[in-house]
Write a protein that holds these residues in place. Structure first.
Motif, PDB file in Angstrom:
ATOM      1  N   LEU A 172       1.140  11.059 -29.512  1.00  0.00           N
ATOM      2  CA  LEU A 172       0.382  11.138 -28.484  1.00  0.00           C
ATOM      3  C   LEU A 172      -0.905   9.128 -28.354  1.00  0.00           C
ATOM      4  O   LEU A 172      -1.468   8.722 -27.863  1.00  0.00           O
ATOM      5  N   ASN A 173      -0.357   8.404 -29.812  1.00  0.00           N
ATOM      6  CA  ASN A 173      -0.773   7.155 -29.871  1.00  0.00           C
ATOM      7  C   ASN A 173       0.345   6.308 -29.595  1.00  0.00           C
ATOM      8  O   ASN A 173       1.282   6.369 -29.899  1.00  0.00           O
ATOM      9  N   ASP A 174       0.497   4.694 -28.832  1.00  0.00           N
ATOM     10  CA  ASP A 174       1.023   4.167 -28.303  1.00  0.00           C
ATOM     11  C   ASP A 174       0.202   2.666 -30.291  1.00  0.00           C
ATOM     12  O   ASP A 174       0.392   2.013 -29.675  1.00  0.00           O
ATOM     13  N   TRP A 175       0.618   3.431 -31.148  1.00  0.00           N
ATOM     14  CA  TRP A 175       0.475   2.110 -32.497  1.00  0.00           C
ATOM     15  C   TRP A 175       1.967   1.555 -33.010  1.00  0.00           C
ATOM     16  O   TRP A 175       2.589   2.258 -32.609  1.00  0.00           O
ATOM     17  N   LYS A 176       1.327   0.240 -33.668  1.00  0.00           N
ATOM     18  CA  LYS A 176       1.810  -0.955 -34.264  1.00  0.00           C
ATOM     19  C   LYS A 176       1.358  -1.041 -35.108  1.00  0.00           C
ATOM     20  O   LYS A 176       0.406  -0.961 -35.165  1.00  0.00           O
ATOM     21  N   PHE A 177       2.259  -1.608 -35.891  1.00  0.00           N
ATOM     22  CA  PHE A 177       2.270  -2.620 -37.702  1.00  0.00           C
ATOM     23  C   PHE A 177       2.589  -4.177 -36.212  1.00  0.00           C
ATOM     24  O   PHE A 177       3.969  -4.366 -36.591  1.00  0.00           O
ATOM     25  N   GLN A 202       9.378 -12.558 -41.502  1.00  0.00           N
ATOM     26  CA  GLN A 202      10.518 -11.964 -41.230  1.00  0.00           C
ATOM     27  C   GLN A 202      10.133 -10.253 -42.263  1.00  0.00           C
ATOM     28  O   GLN A 202       9.239  -9.890 -42.739  1.00  0.00           O
ATOM     29  N   LYS A 203      11.354  -9.486 -41.075  1.00  0.00           N
ATOM     30  CA  LYS A 203      11.178  -7.887 -42.025  1.00  0.00           C
ATOM     31  C   LYS A 203      11.364  -7.888 -42.981  1.00  0.00           C
ATOM     32  O   LYS A 203      12.111  -8.384 -43.893  1.00  0.00           O
ATOM     33  N   GLY A 204       9.987  -6.518 -43.828  1.00  0.00           N
ATOM     34  CA  GLY A 204      10.953  -6.680 -45.151  1.00  0.00           C
ATOM     35  C   GLY A 204      12.142  -5.363 -44.936  1.00  0.00           C
ATOM     36  O   GLY A 204      12.381  -5.243 -44.377  1.00  0.00           O
ATOM     37  N   LYS A 205      12.413  -5.553 -46.439  1.00  0.00           N
ATOM     38  CA  LYS A 205      13.345  -4.489 -46.876  1.00  0.00           C
ATOM     39  C   LYS A 205      13.230  -2.700 -46.053  1.00  0.00           C
ATOM     40  O   LYS A 205      13.638  -1.860 -46.748  1.00  0.00           O
ATOM     41  N   GLU A 206      12.730  -2.528 -46.722  1.00  0.00           N
ATOM     42  CA  GLU A 206      11.440  -0.710 -45.825  1.00  0.00           C
ATOM     43  C   GLU A 206      10.246  -1.189 -45.342  1.00  0.00           C
ATOM     44  O   GLU A 206      10.076  -2.938 -44.429  1.00  0.00           O
ATOM     45  N   PRO A 207      10.435   0.130 -44.322  1.00  0.00           N
ATOM     46  CA  PRO A 207       9.774  -0.094 -43.545  1.00  0.00           C
ATOM     47  C   PRO A 207       8.071  -0.284 -42.920  1.00  0.00           C
ATOM     48  O   PRO A 207       7.758  -0.492 -44.266  1.00  0.00           O
ATOM     49  N   LEU A 208       7.339  -0.893 -42.688  1.00  0.00           N
ATOM     50  CA  LEU A 208       6.259  -1.565 -41.876  1.00  0.00           C
ATOM     51  C   LEU A 208       5.948  -2.202 -43.450  1.00  0.00           C
ATOM     52  O   LEU A 208       5.195  -2.248 -43.794  1.00  0.00           O
ATOM     53  N   SER A 222       7.061  -7.667 -35.037  1.00  0.00           N
ATOM     54  CA  SER A 222       6.121  -6.183 -34.542  1.00  0.00           C
ATOM     55  C   SER A 222       7.261  -4.619 -34.424  1.00  0.00           C
ATOM     56  O   SER A 222       8.510  -4.806 -34.736  1.00  0.00           O
ATOM     57  N   GLU A 223       6.491  -3.544 -35.306  1.00  0.00           N
ATOM     58  CA  GLU A 223       7.181  -2.516 -35.068  1.00  0.00           C
ATOM     59  C   GLU A 223       6.385  -1.002 -35.031  1.00  0.00           C
ATOM     60  O   GLU A 223       5.169  -1.535 -35.709  1.00  0.00           O
ATOM     61  N   PRO A 224       7.204   0.276 -33.942  1.00  0.00           N
ATOM     62  CA  PRO A 224       6.503   0.774 -33.539  1.00  0.00           C
ATOM     63  C   PRO A 224       5.406   2.325 -34.560  1.00  0.00           C
ATOM     64  O   PRO A 224       6.376   1.707 -35.892  1.00  0.00           O
ATOM     65  N   TYR A 262      -2.763 -21.775 -41.166  1.00  0.00           N
ATOM     66  CA  TYR A 262      -1.641 -20.858 -40.448  1.00  0.00           C
ATOM     67  C   TYR A 262      -2.918 -19.903 -40.820  1.00  0.00           C
ATOM     68  O   TYR A 262      -4.269 -19.121 -41.731  1.00  0.00           O
ATOM     69  N   LYS A 263      -3.402 -19.187 -40.037  1.00  0.00           N
ATOM     70  CA  LYS A 263      -3.854 -18.115 -39.003  1.00  0.00           C
ATOM     71  C   LYS A 263      -3.050 -16.744 -39.458  1.00  0.00           C
ATOM     72  O   LYS A 263      -2.329 -17.040 -38.140  1.00  0.00           O
ATOM     73  N   ILE A 264      -3.042 -16.114 -40.458  1.00  0.00           N
ATOM     74  CA  ILE A 264      -2.595 -14.761 -40.537  1.00  0.00           C
ATOM     75  C   ILE A 264      -2.796 -13.325 -39.667  1.00  0.00           C
ATOM     76  O   ILE A 264      -4.431 -12.690 -40.405  1.00  0.00           O
ATOM     77  N   LYS A 265      -2.775 -12.829 -38.466  1.00  0.00           N
ATOM     78  CA  LYS A 265      -3.511 -11.717 -37.885  1.00  0.00           C
ATOM     79  C   LYS A 265      -2.623 -10.721 -38.205  1.00  0.00           C
ATOM     80  O   LYS A 265      -1.216 -10.204 -37.928  1.00  0.00           O
ATOM     81  N   VAL A 266      -3.020  -9.536 -38.376  1.00  0.00           N
ATOM     82  CA  VAL A 266      -2.384  -8.584 -38.667  1.00  0.00           C
ATOM     83  C   VAL A 266      -2.983  -7.129 -37.944  1.00  0.00           C
ATOM     84  O   VAL A 266      -4.443  -6.683 -37.971  1.00  0.00           O
ATOM     85  N   LYS A 267      -2.224  -6.261 -37.181  1.00  0.00           N
ATOM     86  CA  LYS A 267      -2.467  -4.919 -36.936  1.00  0.00           C
ATOM     87  C   LYS A 267      -1.631  -3.911 -37.602  1.00  0.00           C
ATOM     88  O   LYS A 267      -0.781  -3.420 -37.503  1.00  0.00           O
ATOM     89  N   TYR A 268      -2.567  -2.764 -37.659  1.00  0.00           N
ATOM     90  CA  TYR A 268      -2.115  -1.238 -38.383  1.00  0.00           C
ATOM     91  C   TYR A 268      -3.039  -0.153 -37.691  1.00  0.00           C
ATOM     92  O   TYR A 268      -4.091  -0.395 -37.989  1.00  0.00           O
ATOM     93  N   LYS A 269      -2.267   0.121 -36.485  1.00  0.00           N
ATOM     94  CA  LYS A 269      -2.919   1.341 -36.090  1.00  0.00           C
ATOM     95  C   LYS A 269      -4.200   1.240 -34.968  1.00  0.00           C
ATOM     96  O   LYS A 269      -3.564   0.047 -34.520  1.00  0.00           O
ATOM     97  N   GLU A 270      -5.209   1.271 -35.454  1.00  0.00           N
ATOM     98  CA  GLU A 270      -6.500   0.399 -35.059  1.00  0.00           C
ATOM     99  C   GLU A 270      -7.152  -0.713 -36.397  1.00  0.00           C
ATOM    100  O   GLU A 270      -8.368  -1.181 -35.638  1.00  0.00           O
ATOM    101  N   LEU A 271      -6.343  -0.320 -37.240  1.00  0.00           N
ATOM    102  CA  LEU A 271      -6.768  -1.416 -38.103  1.00  0.00           C
ATOM    103  C   LEU A 271      -6.608  -2.766 -37.939  1.00  0.00           C
ATOM    104  O   LEU A 271      -5.657  -3.511 -37.854  1.00  0.00           O
TER     105      LEU A 271
END
Length: 148
Positions: free
Chosen positions: A58-63, A105-111, A49-51, A76-85
């Protein structure tokens, strides 16, 4: 002379049926791992997870990307959250004859993050990549693995 032939045949027969150190015959060890899990953990087995910043602050969004066990041992089930999606996908890992160990694992690029599993030598094998391009969520199969 006959007793030497019988002794040789007996030794040859025993040598062919020799068991390895763990008490199994030298066949395929993939049969040991059940295809069905007895206990499915409700919590994520791996997550990242990263903000996500917005221009107003104003929002507390995360990836966030999380992996959850299913009743099938190698799925396995993959669950992804990005902003409100929120999105879901499946991850299937090969039966290597060991209990599967999956990771996010964290990728090389942001998000960006990479989803995969650890092989018998504890080396990470990438399977999928989850990334945000522009403002769109992308889940891509990058590699596939199978057993012969």
């Amino acid at each position: 002379m006959k007793k030497y032939c019988y002794a040789f045949a007996l030794i040859a027969l025993l040598a062919c049926n020799k068991k390895n150190g763990s008490g199994e015959s030298g066949g395929d060890s993939n049969a040991e791992i059940s295809d069905v899990r007895k206990v499915v953990k409700p919590e994520a087995v791996s997550s990242y997870s990263e903000p996500v910043k917005d221009k107003d602050g104003l929002n507390d969004w995360k990836f966030a990307v999380s992996l959850f066990e299913t009743e099938q041992t190698f799925k396995y089930k993959i669950k992804v959250k990005y902003k409100e999606l929120e999105a879901e996908d499946d991850l299937v890992v090969p039966n290597l004859g060991i209990q599967p160990k999956v990771e996010v694992q964290k990728g090389k690029e942001p998000l960006t993050c990479v989803i995969g599993f650890m092989d018998k030598e504890n080396v990470f094998k990438e399977v999928k990549r989850v990334e945000i391009i522009g403002d769109e969520l992308k889940i891509r199969q990058t590699k596939s693995y199978s057993m012969r």
